[in-house]
Design a protein around this motif. Sequence first.
Motif, PDB file in Angstrom:
ATOM      1  N   UNK A  31       8.419  33.288 -71.856  1.00 23.30           N
ATOM      2  CA  UNK A  31       9.337  32.990 -70.769  1.00 23.30           C
ATOM      3  C   UNK A  31      10.477  33.993 -70.670  1.00 23.30           C
ATOM      4  N   UNK A  32      11.002  34.064 -69.453  1.00 21.22           N
ATOM      5  CA  UNK A  32      12.292  34.688 -69.185  1.00 21.22           C
ATOM      6  C   UNK A  32      13.281  33.565 -68.864  1.00 21.22           C
ATOM      7  N   UNK A  33      14.428  33.624 -69.493  1.00 21.89           N
ATOM      8  CA  UNK A  33      15.476  32.643 -69.230  1.00 21.89           C
ATOM      9  C   UNK A  33      16.629  33.359 -68.533  1.00 21.89           C
ATOM     10  N   UNK A  34      17.169  32.706 -67.517  1.00 24.13           N
ATOM     11  CA  UNK A  34      18.207  33.385 -66.752  1.00 24.13           C
ATOM     12  C   UNK A  34      19.374  32.484 -66.380  1.00 24.13           C
ATOM     13  N   UNK A  35      20.448  33.137 -65.987  1.00 21.99           N
ATOM     14  CA  UNK A  35      21.622  32.465 -65.421  1.00 21.99           C
ATOM     15  C   UNK A  35      21.811  32.958 -63.986  1.00 21.99           C
ATOM     16  N   UNK A  36      22.025  32.032 -63.101  1.00 23.52           N
ATOM     17  CA  UNK A  36      22.349  32.322 -61.716  1.00 23.52           C
ATOM     18  C   UNK A  36      23.656  31.609 -61.382  1.00 23.52           C
ATOM     19  N   UNK A  44      22.562  31.809 -53.778  1.00 23.99           N
ATOM     20  CA  UNK A  44      22.473  31.845 -55.233  1.00 23.99           C
ATOM     21  C   UNK A  44      22.179  33.273 -55.671  1.00 23.99           C
ATOM     22  N   UNK A  45      22.908  33.747 -56.671  1.00 27.61           N
ATOM     23  CA  UNK A  45      22.739  35.127 -57.109  1.00 27.61           C
ATOM     24  C   UNK A  45      22.482  35.224 -58.608  1.00 27.61           C
ATOM     25  N   UNK A  46      21.746  36.244 -58.966  1.00 28.36           N
ATOM     26  CA  UNK A  46      21.406  36.517 -60.356  1.00 28.36           C
ATOM     27  C   UNK A  46      22.647  36.953 -61.123  1.00 28.36           C
ATOM     28  N   UNK A  47      22.759  36.466 -62.362  1.00 27.28           N
ATOM     29  CA  UNK A  47      23.847  36.880 -63.239  1.00 27.28           C
ATOM     30  C   UNK A  47      23.304  37.655 -64.435  1.00 27.28           C
ATOM     31  N   UNK A  58      19.356  41.566 -69.437  1.00 30.71           N
ATOM     32  CA  UNK A  58      19.512  42.186 -68.127  1.00 30.71           C
ATOM     33  C   UNK A  58      20.730  41.546 -67.462  1.00 30.71           C
ATOM     34  N   UNK A  59      21.516  42.370 -66.757  1.00 27.19           N
ATOM     35  CA  UNK A  59      22.745  41.879 -66.135  1.00 27.19           C
ATOM     36  C   UNK A  59      22.905  42.438 -64.733  1.00 27.19           C
ATOM     37  N   UNK A  60      23.525  41.658 -63.880  1.00 27.01           N
ATOM     38  CA  UNK A  60      23.945  42.224 -62.619  1.00 27.01           C
ATOM     39  C   UNK A  60      25.183  43.084 -62.877  1.00 27.01           C
ATOM     40  N   UNK A  61      25.366  44.105 -62.049  1.00 26.47           N
ATOM     41  CA  UNK A  61      26.458  45.059 -62.288  1.00 26.47           C
ATOM     42  C   UNK A  61      27.832  44.382 -62.343  1.00 26.47           C
ATOM     43  N   UNK A 101       7.331  36.694 -65.890  1.00 32.04           N
ATOM     44  CA  UNK A 101       7.685  37.463 -64.692  1.00 32.04           C
ATOM     45  C   UNK A 101       8.040  38.887 -65.087  1.00 32.04           C
ATOM     46  N   UNK A 102       7.775  39.802 -64.174  1.00 27.14           N
ATOM     47  CA  UNK A 102       8.077  41.200 -64.438  1.00 27.14           C
ATOM     48  C   UNK A 102       9.563  41.456 -64.191  1.00 27.14           C
ATOM     49  N   UNK A 103      10.048  42.512 -64.780  1.00 17.95           N
ATOM     50  CA  UNK A 103      11.486  42.794 -64.745  1.00 17.95           C
ATOM     51  C   UNK A 103      12.017  42.874 -63.318  1.00 17.95           C
ATOM     52  N   UNK A 104      11.271  43.481 -62.431  1.00 18.27           N
ATOM     53  CA  UNK A 104      11.760  43.664 -61.064  1.00 18.27           C
ATOM     54  C   UNK A 104      11.926  42.344 -60.316  1.00 18.27           C
ATOM     55  N   UNK A 105      11.353  41.280 -60.829  1.00 17.78           N
ATOM     56  CA  UNK A 105      11.441  39.980 -60.168  1.00 17.78           C
ATOM     57  C   UNK A 105      12.489  39.075 -60.802  1.00 17.78           C
ATOM     58  N   UNK A 106      13.133  39.527 -61.849  1.00 23.33           N
ATOM     59  CA  UNK A 106      14.111  38.692 -62.545  1.00 23.33           C
ATOM     60  C   UNK A 106      15.283  38.339 -61.650  1.00 23.33           C
ATOM     61  N   UNK A 107      15.592  39.170 -60.701  1.00 24.06           N
ATOM     62  CA  UNK A 107      16.755  38.987 -59.850  1.00 24.06           C
ATOM     63  C   UNK A 107      16.517  37.971 -58.722  1.00 24.06           C
ATOM     64  N   UNK A 108      15.284  37.521 -58.590  1.00 22.27           N
ATOM     65  CA  UNK A 108      14.897  36.689 -57.453  1.00 22.27           C
ATOM     66  C   UNK A 108      14.852  35.221 -57.861  1.00 22.27           C
ATOM     67  N   UNK A 109      15.670  34.368 -57.278  1.00 26.98           N
ATOM     68  CA  UNK A 109      15.674  32.950 -57.671  1.00 26.98           C
ATOM     69  C   UNK A 109      14.313  32.268 -57.564  1.00 26.98           C
ATOM     70  N   UNK A 110      13.551  32.605 -56.562  1.00 28.67           N
ATOM     71  CA  UNK A 110      12.253  31.946 -56.366  1.00 28.67           C
ATOM     72  C   UNK A 110      11.230  32.306 -57.443  1.00 28.67           C
ATOM     73  N   UNK A 111      11.555  33.279 -58.294  1.00 26.34           N
ATOM     74  CA  UNK A 111      10.668  33.619 -59.412  1.00 26.34           C
ATOM     75  C   UNK A 111      10.728  32.577 -60.522  1.00 26.34           C
ATOM     76  N   UNK A 112      11.769  31.761 -60.513  1.00 25.68           N
ATOM     77  CA  UNK A 112      12.013  30.806 -61.592  1.00 25.68           C
ATOM     78  C   UNK A 112      11.498  29.427 -61.211  1.00 25.68           C
ATOM     79  N   UNK A 113      10.670  28.862 -62.095  1.00 29.54           N
ATOM     80  CA  UNK A 113      10.032  27.580 -61.802  1.00 29.54           C
ATOM     81  C   UNK A 113      10.880  26.384 -62.224  1.00 29.54           C
TER      82      UNK A 113
END
Length: 125
Positions: A31-36, A44-47, A58-61, A101-113
């Motif tokens: 899994x990839x775990x993320x904060x938005x 909603x934005x990726x953090x 991985x971080x948003x700028x 999920x691939x790295x390029x999709x980590x920023x997309x909320x809909x990638x997370x189930x």
Amino acid sequence: VQLQASGGGLVQAGGSLRLSCAASGRTLSDYVMGWFRQAPGKEREFVAAVRWSAGSTYYTDAVKGRFTISRDRTKFMMYLQMNSLKPEDTAVYYCAAAPRIITSMMWVPSSYAYWGQGTQVTVSS
């Protein structure tokens, strides 16, 4: 996967908060775990995100150098240490989980189930 976020609150600009996300329900090895976050009237934005097994982060700028994402695999916990907080960091923060999920999709909320319920962070100026 069930996620439970906690740790939000009210803090002055320049202060710190640590968010926690408890995960349960299955193994997270792939899994990839993320904060938005989502501020009023905004999308909603990726953090930040972390690969559960490898620990790659991985971080948003906007938060680089101020926020640190981490995970404790033994406790099934994910954290977001937030330092030097700014009023523009004010939002509801959500933790999320996504399998394979691939790295390029980590920023997309809909990638997370899977999503936690959100925790409010308010930074006063």
